[in-house]
Motif scaffolding. Structure first.
Motif, PDB file in Angstrom:
ATOM      1  N   ALA A 102       0.852  -1.191   0.000  1.00 20.09           N
ATOM      2  CA  ALA A 102       0.000   0.000   0.000  1.00 20.09           C
ATOM      3  C   ALA A 102       0.888   1.242   0.000  1.00 20.09           C
ATOM      4  CB  ALA A 102      -0.892  -0.010   1.233  1.00 20.09           C
ATOM      5  N   PRO A 103       0.455   2.322  -0.629  1.00 21.44           N
ATOM      6  CA  PRO A 103       1.246   3.557  -0.557  1.00 21.44           C
ATOM      7  C   PRO A 103       1.278   4.068   0.877  1.00 21.44           C
ATOM      8  CG  PRO A 103      -0.908   3.960  -1.562  1.00 21.44           C
ATOM      9  CD  PRO A 103      -0.772   2.482  -1.421  1.00 21.44           C
ATOM     10  N   VAL A 104       2.405   4.606   1.250  1.00 18.80           N
ATOM     11  CA  VAL A 104       2.538   5.145   2.601  1.00 18.80           C
ATOM     12  C   VAL A 104       2.133   6.610   2.578  1.00 18.80           C
ATOM     13  CG1 VAL A 104       4.104   5.559   4.523  1.00 18.80           C
ATOM     14  CG2 VAL A 104       4.438   3.567   3.043  1.00 18.80           C
ATOM     15  N   PRO A 105       1.063   6.976   3.240  1.00 17.19           N
ATOM     16  CA  PRO A 105       0.638   8.380   3.199  1.00 17.19           C
ATOM     17  C   PRO A 105       1.590   9.242   4.013  1.00 17.19           C
ATOM     18  CG  PRO A 105      -0.727   7.133   4.726  1.00 17.19           C
ATOM     19  CD  PRO A 105       0.183   6.142   4.059  1.00 17.19           C
ATOM     20  N   PRO A 106       1.952  10.412   3.483  1.00 16.86           N
ATOM     21  CA  PRO A 106       2.786  11.312   4.293  1.00 16.86           C
ATOM     22  C   PRO A 106       1.973  11.807   5.478  1.00 16.86           C
ATOM     23  CG  PRO A 106       2.038  12.406   2.281  1.00 16.86           C
ATOM     24  CD  PRO A 106       1.598  10.975   2.179  1.00 16.86           C
ATOM     25  N   GLY A 107       2.460  11.551   6.657  1.00 17.86           N
ATOM     26  CA  GLY A 107       1.699  11.933   7.850  1.00 17.86           C
ATOM     27  C   GLY A 107       2.255  13.174   8.510  1.00 17.86           C
ATOM     28  N   ASP A 108       1.581  13.633   9.527  1.00 19.06           N
ATOM     29  CA  ASP A 108       2.032  14.773  10.318  1.00 19.06           C
ATOM     30  C   ASP A 108       2.939  14.229  11.417  1.00 19.06           C
ATOM     31  OD1 ASP A 108       2.469  17.010  11.782  1.00 19.06           O
ATOM     32  OD2 ASP A 108       0.381  17.326  12.365  1.00 19.06           O
ATOM     33  N   ARG A 109       4.235  14.386  11.239  1.00 18.48           N
ATOM     34  CA  ARG A 109       5.179  13.789  12.181  1.00 18.48           C
ATOM     35  C   ARG A 109       5.172  14.474  13.541  1.00 18.48           C
ATOM     36  NH1 ARG A 109       9.819  13.107   7.554  1.00 18.48           N
ATOM     37  NH2 ARG A 109       8.625  11.641   6.272  1.00 18.48           N
ATOM     38  N   ALA A 110       4.478  15.588  13.644  1.00 18.23           N
ATOM     39  CA  ALA A 110       4.309  16.206  14.963  1.00 18.23           C
ATOM     40  C   ALA A 110       3.548  15.266  15.890  1.00 18.23           C
ATOM     41  CB  ALA A 110       3.567  17.536  14.831  1.00 18.23           C
ATOM     42  N   ALA A 111       2.837  14.304  15.297  1.00 22.67           N
ATOM     43  CA  ALA A 111       2.090  13.330  16.111  1.00 22.67           C
ATOM     44  C   ALA A 111       3.024  12.444  16.915  1.00 22.67           C
ATOM     45  CB  ALA A 111       1.209  12.467  15.205  1.00 22.67           C
ATOM     46  N   LEU A 112       4.314  12.440  16.576  1.00 21.77           N
ATOM     47  CA  LEU A 112       5.280  11.608  17.304  1.00 21.77           C
ATOM     48  C   LEU A 112       5.700  12.230  18.633  1.00 21.77           C
ATOM     49  CD1 LEU A 112       7.531  10.695  14.264  1.00 21.77           C
ATOM     50  CD2 LEU A 112       6.113   9.076  15.547  1.00 21.77           C
ATOM     51  N   ALA A 113       5.419  13.507  18.830  1.00 19.74           N
ATOM     52  CA  ALA A 113       5.864  14.199  20.044  1.00 19.74           C
ATOM     53  C   ALA A 113       5.354  13.476  21.288  1.00 19.74           C
ATOM     54  CB  ALA A 113       5.375  15.640  20.019  1.00 19.74           C
ATOM     55  N   GLY A 114       6.281  13.131  22.152  1.00 19.63           N
ATOM     56  CA  GLY A 114       5.935  12.476  23.410  1.00 19.63           C
ATOM     57  C   GLY A 114       5.745  10.978  23.322  1.00 19.63           C
ATOM     58  N   GLN A 115       5.740  10.433  22.101  1.00 19.97           N
ATOM     59  CA  GLN A 115       5.540   8.987  21.965  1.00 19.97           C
ATOM     60  C   GLN A 115       6.849   8.239  22.255  1.00 19.97           C
ATOM     61  OE1 GLN A 115       3.515   7.596  18.499  1.00 19.97           O
ATOM     62  NE2 GLN A 115       1.634   8.636  19.099  1.00 19.97           N
ATOM     63  N   VAL A 116       6.709   7.068  22.842  1.00 14.41           N
ATOM     64  CA  VAL A 116       7.870   6.250  23.186  1.00 14.41           C
ATOM     65  C   VAL A 116       8.158   5.280  22.033  1.00 14.41           C
ATOM     66  CG1 VAL A 116       8.831   4.549  24.792  1.00 14.41           C
ATOM     67  CG2 VAL A 116       7.389   6.434  25.645  1.00 14.41           C
ATOM     68  N   ILE A 117       9.352   5.373  21.463  1.00 22.76           N
ATOM     69  CA  ILE A 117       9.758   4.501  20.363  1.00 22.76           C
ATOM     70  C   ILE A 117      11.003   3.737  20.797  1.00 22.76           C
ATOM     71  CG2 ILE A 117      10.516   4.385  17.962  1.00 22.76           C
ATOM     72  CD1 ILE A 117       9.044   6.971  17.433  1.00 22.76           C
ATOM     73  N   VAL A 118      10.937   2.413  20.692  1.00 19.20           N
ATOM     74  CA  VAL A 118      12.066   1.561  21.056  1.00 19.20           C
ATOM     75  C   VAL A 118      12.666   0.976  19.788  1.00 19.20           C
ATOM     76  CG1 VAL A 118      12.838  -0.436  22.391  1.00 19.20           C
ATOM     77  CG2 VAL A 118      10.959   0.996  23.251  1.00 19.20           C
ATOM     78  N   LEU A 119      13.963   1.181  19.609  1.00 20.25           N
ATOM     79  CA  LEU A 119      14.680   0.638  18.457  1.00 20.25           C
ATOM     80  C   LEU A 119      15.572  -0.490  18.937  1.00 20.25           C
ATOM     81  CD1 LEU A 119      15.848   3.984  16.762  1.00 20.25           C
ATOM     82  CD2 LEU A 119      13.630   2.840  16.605  1.00 20.25           C
ATOM     83  N   LEU A 120      15.416  -1.665  18.333  1.00 22.24           N
ATOM     84  CA  LEU A 120      16.263  -2.803  18.657  1.00 22.24           C
ATOM     85  C   LEU A 120      17.041  -3.208  17.424  1.00 22.24           C
ATOM     86  CD1 LEU A 120      13.238  -3.720  20.264  1.00 22.24           C
ATOM     87  CD2 LEU A 120      15.077  -4.955  21.423  1.00 22.24           C
ATOM     88  N   GLY A 121      18.334  -3.437  17.593  1.00 23.18           N
ATOM     89  CA  GLY A 121      19.125  -3.837  16.447  1.00 23.18           C
ATOM     90  C   GLY A 121      20.426  -4.435  16.866  1.00 23.18           C
ATOM     91  N   GLU A 122      21.088  -5.071  15.909  1.00 25.20           N
ATOM     92  CA  GLU A 122      22.349  -5.718  16.200  1.00 25.20           C
ATOM     93  C   GLU A 122      23.517  -4.757  16.134  1.00 25.20           C
ATOM     94  OE1 GLU A 122      23.140  -9.180  17.059  1.00 25.20           O
ATOM     95  OE2 GLU A 122      21.217  -8.490  17.773  1.00 25.20           O
ATOM     96  N   ALA A 123      23.453  -3.843  15.173  1.00 30.47           N
ATOM     97  CA  ALA A 123      24.616  -2.998  14.919  1.00 30.47           C
ATOM     98  C   ALA A 123      24.568  -1.717  15.749  1.00 30.47           C
ATOM     99  CB  ALA A 123      24.670  -2.650  13.433  1.00 30.47           C
ATOM    100  N   GLU A 124      25.758  -1.193  16.046  1.00 26.57           N
ATOM    101  CA  GLU A 124      25.840   0.070  16.758  1.00 26.57           C
ATOM    102  C   GLU A 124      25.424   1.213  15.841  1.00 26.57           C
ATOM    103  OE1 GLU A 124      26.568   0.449  20.113  1.00 26.57           O
ATOM    104  OE2 GLU A 124      26.066  -1.624  19.762  1.00 26.57           O
ATOM    105  N   PRO A 125      24.689   2.175  16.348  1.00 25.90           N
ATOM    106  CA  PRO A 125      24.255   3.288  15.500  1.00 25.90           C
ATOM    107  C   PRO A 125      25.403   4.015  14.818  1.00 25.90           C
ATOM    108  CG  PRO A 125      23.070   3.288  17.584  1.00 25.90           C
ATOM    109  CD  PRO A 125      24.143   2.246  17.701  1.00 25.90           C
ATOM    110  N   ALA A 126      26.578   4.025  15.461  1.00 29.42           N
ATOM    111  CA  ALA A 126      27.687   4.768  14.872  1.00 29.42           C
ATOM    112  C   ALA A 126      28.342   4.010  13.717  1.00 29.42           C
ATOM    113  CB  ALA A 126      28.743   5.062  15.948  1.00 29.42           C
ATOM    114  N   GLY A 127      28.107   2.702  13.626  1.00 31.81           N
ATOM    115  CA  GLY A 127      28.747   1.906  12.591  1.00 31.81           C
ATOM    116  C   GLY A 127      28.043   2.027  11.257  1.00 31.81           C
ATOM    117  N   GLU A 128      28.706   1.543  10.201  1.00 25.12           N
ATOM    118  CA  GLU A 128      28.136   1.635   8.867  1.00 25.12           C
ATOM    119  C   GLU A 128      26.819   0.869   8.783  1.00 25.12           C
ATOM    120  OE1 GLU A 128      28.936   3.463   6.418  1.00 25.12           O
ATOM    121  OE2 GLU A 128      27.523   2.616   4.968  1.00 25.12           O
ATOM    122  N   ALA A 129      26.832  -0.375   9.378  1.00 26.91           N
ATOM    123  CA  ALA A 129      25.625  -1.194   9.324  1.00 26.91           C
ATOM    124  C   ALA A 129      24.523  -0.653  10.228  1.00 26.91           C
ATOM    125  CB  ALA A 129      25.953  -2.629   9.723  1.00 26.91           C
TER     126      ALA A 129
END
Length: 432
Positions: free
Chosen positions: A238-265
């Motif tokens: 489905a097409p991703v509608p461009p949303g109002d990203r101001a809706a993210l204010a105050g929301q808790v987002i958890v990112l899980l991943g293997e690689a360190e953010p500073a690394g290329e991967a």
């Protein structure tokens, strides 16, 4: 006080599906992991404009629908009624079941499982002004009128032609009066209308029927080939509608991943964390350096327990795999499975008790059998989880991050704030 009229979705599922060639009514055939009627039920259940759903089902199969309704948690369904021997008889029975109170009625073919929520929204809005509304799309084919001798009698002006779809929508009092006049007409049985707008047009010609733009995806499953077409359409992103990203204010987002953010991967993670924080989200980044290994359910569960409630959880794409499977080492295969499919399963299981909004599973770029098999597994997991968690209001999506990390991050945020669920989105194709 809410003074708007109640809106009732009526799913017309009284047919037996002879043209599909199955013993089971076609509305009970599975497409894309669930029965056709359940796809339609889910669209009306999720539509905020719809207050109630009534189902007209093939006689003898009402209990089967009640089981689907109970299992799926479709709380808006108020009645499951036996359908009639024809579409008009089913509609007539539906009108009888709706009672006397004025409301909006959206009559929909249950075998149109790809109805877009946008169409329901536009129909209900149109009913604020008009008493009768039909969904239609321009005809891309030239339409001929044949003579009895099977030659061309007339070529119709294609610019004025529309192909009718459903839902067909009315004030209850309007469609009921049209049907009362039809049922009192001795000639109606011999020349019945093919749909509900036809009944209104014949017996209440003074009532204009407003047109709402339909969709090429809103197909009616009629013939065996339609089952395959519907399956493929469900799998289109489905097409991703461009949303109002101001809706993210105050929301808790958890990112899980293997690689360190500073690394290329880890650039996908770092870009996403930066963009989310820029829009005011509270971002937690959990990586291997902090003791969180996605292939280890225990470490993921403990980390998420420590965070507590989360609006969104994202499994961030790490390094992808490419190349010939026969040349891949056992370590490479174990890493691909552990951080890919197994990681997605672990993150989903551990996140569910804490989730308030959505789960997004990113798939890294790659190629070859090892990559493709893992990507397919995560895509299947996404679609299945979306169905399992829909009744709890949790959305699940997948993003193939073939684009740059910046584009993938922006697309991820738009997915998080959208209403999409069960979608496998390829940023490379969408250009989002």
């Amino acid at each position: 006080m809410d003074s708007r009229l109640r809106s009732v979705g009526v799913l017309l599922a009284g047919g037996v599906g002879q043209r599909v060639g199955r013993d089971t009514p076609k509305q009970l055939i599975e497409v894309a992991g669930r029965t056709i009627i359940e796809h339609s039920l889910a669209v009306f259940e999720a539509a905020p404009e719809i207050d109630e759903i009534v189902v007209l089902m093939t006689p003898g199969y009402a209990d089967r629908v009640r089981e689907i309704v109970a299992r799926g948690g479709y709380r808006k369904v108020s009645k499951v009624v036996d359908g009639g021997s024809s579409r008009t008889e089913s509609t007539w029975r539906a009108l009888a079941a709706l009672g006397a109170e004025e409301c909006n009625v959206l009559l929909h073919d249950a075998v149109r499982p790809l109805l877009e929520p946008r169409i329901i929204t536009e129909c209900v809005r149109a009913l604020e002004i008009h008493e009768a509304v039909n969904v239609a799309i321009p005809s891309s084919d030239t339409v001929l009128v044949a003579t009895p001798e099977e030659s061309i009698g007339e070529v119709l002006d294609r610019s004025r032609l529309r192909r009718s779809q459903t839902p067909q929508c009315f004030r209850l009092s309007v469609i009921r009066e049209a049907y009362e006049r039809a049922m009192a007409d001795p000639g109606f049985a011999g020349l019945p209308a093919t749909d509900d707008c036809g009944v209104v047009l014949r017996y209440l010609p003074e009532v204009p029927i407003h047109l709402v733009q339909g969709s090429e995806r809103n197909i009616k499953v009629t013939h065996p080939a339609d089952l395959h077409i519907a399956e493929l359409l469900f799998r289109l992103p489905a097409p991703v509608p461009p949303g109002d990203r101001a809706a993210l204010a105050g929301q808790v987002i958890v990112l899980l991943g293997e690689a360190e953010p500073a690394g290329e991967a880890g650039r996908h993670g770092s870009e996403l964390a930066r963009e989310a924080a820029r829009h005011g989200a509270v971002v937690h980044v959990l990586t291997r350096a902090g003791g969180v290994r996605v292939e280890d359910f225990g470490s993921v569960a403990k980390a998420l327990d420590d965070v507590g409630g989360a609006d969104h959880v994202v499994l961030v794409a790490g390094g992808g795999h490419a190349g010939d499977l026969a040349r891949a080492s056992g370590e490479t295969v174990a890493d691909a499975v552990g951080t890919g499919h197994l990681g997605a399963l672990n993150v989903a299981r551990a996140a569910r008790p804490h989730l308030r909004g959505s789960l997004l599973l990113q798939v890294p770029p790659g190629s070859g059998a090892l990559h493709e098999s893992g990507a397919a597994a995560v895509a299947g997991l996404t679609r299945a989880l979306a169905r399992e968690w829909a009744s709890g209001g949790i959305r699940v999506n997948c993003l193939n991050t073939g684009a740059s990390p910046v584009v993938a991050a922006q697309t991820s945020l738009d997915i998080l704030i959208s209403d999409l669920s069960g979608q496998v989105i390829d940023a490379r194709v969408d250009g989002t």
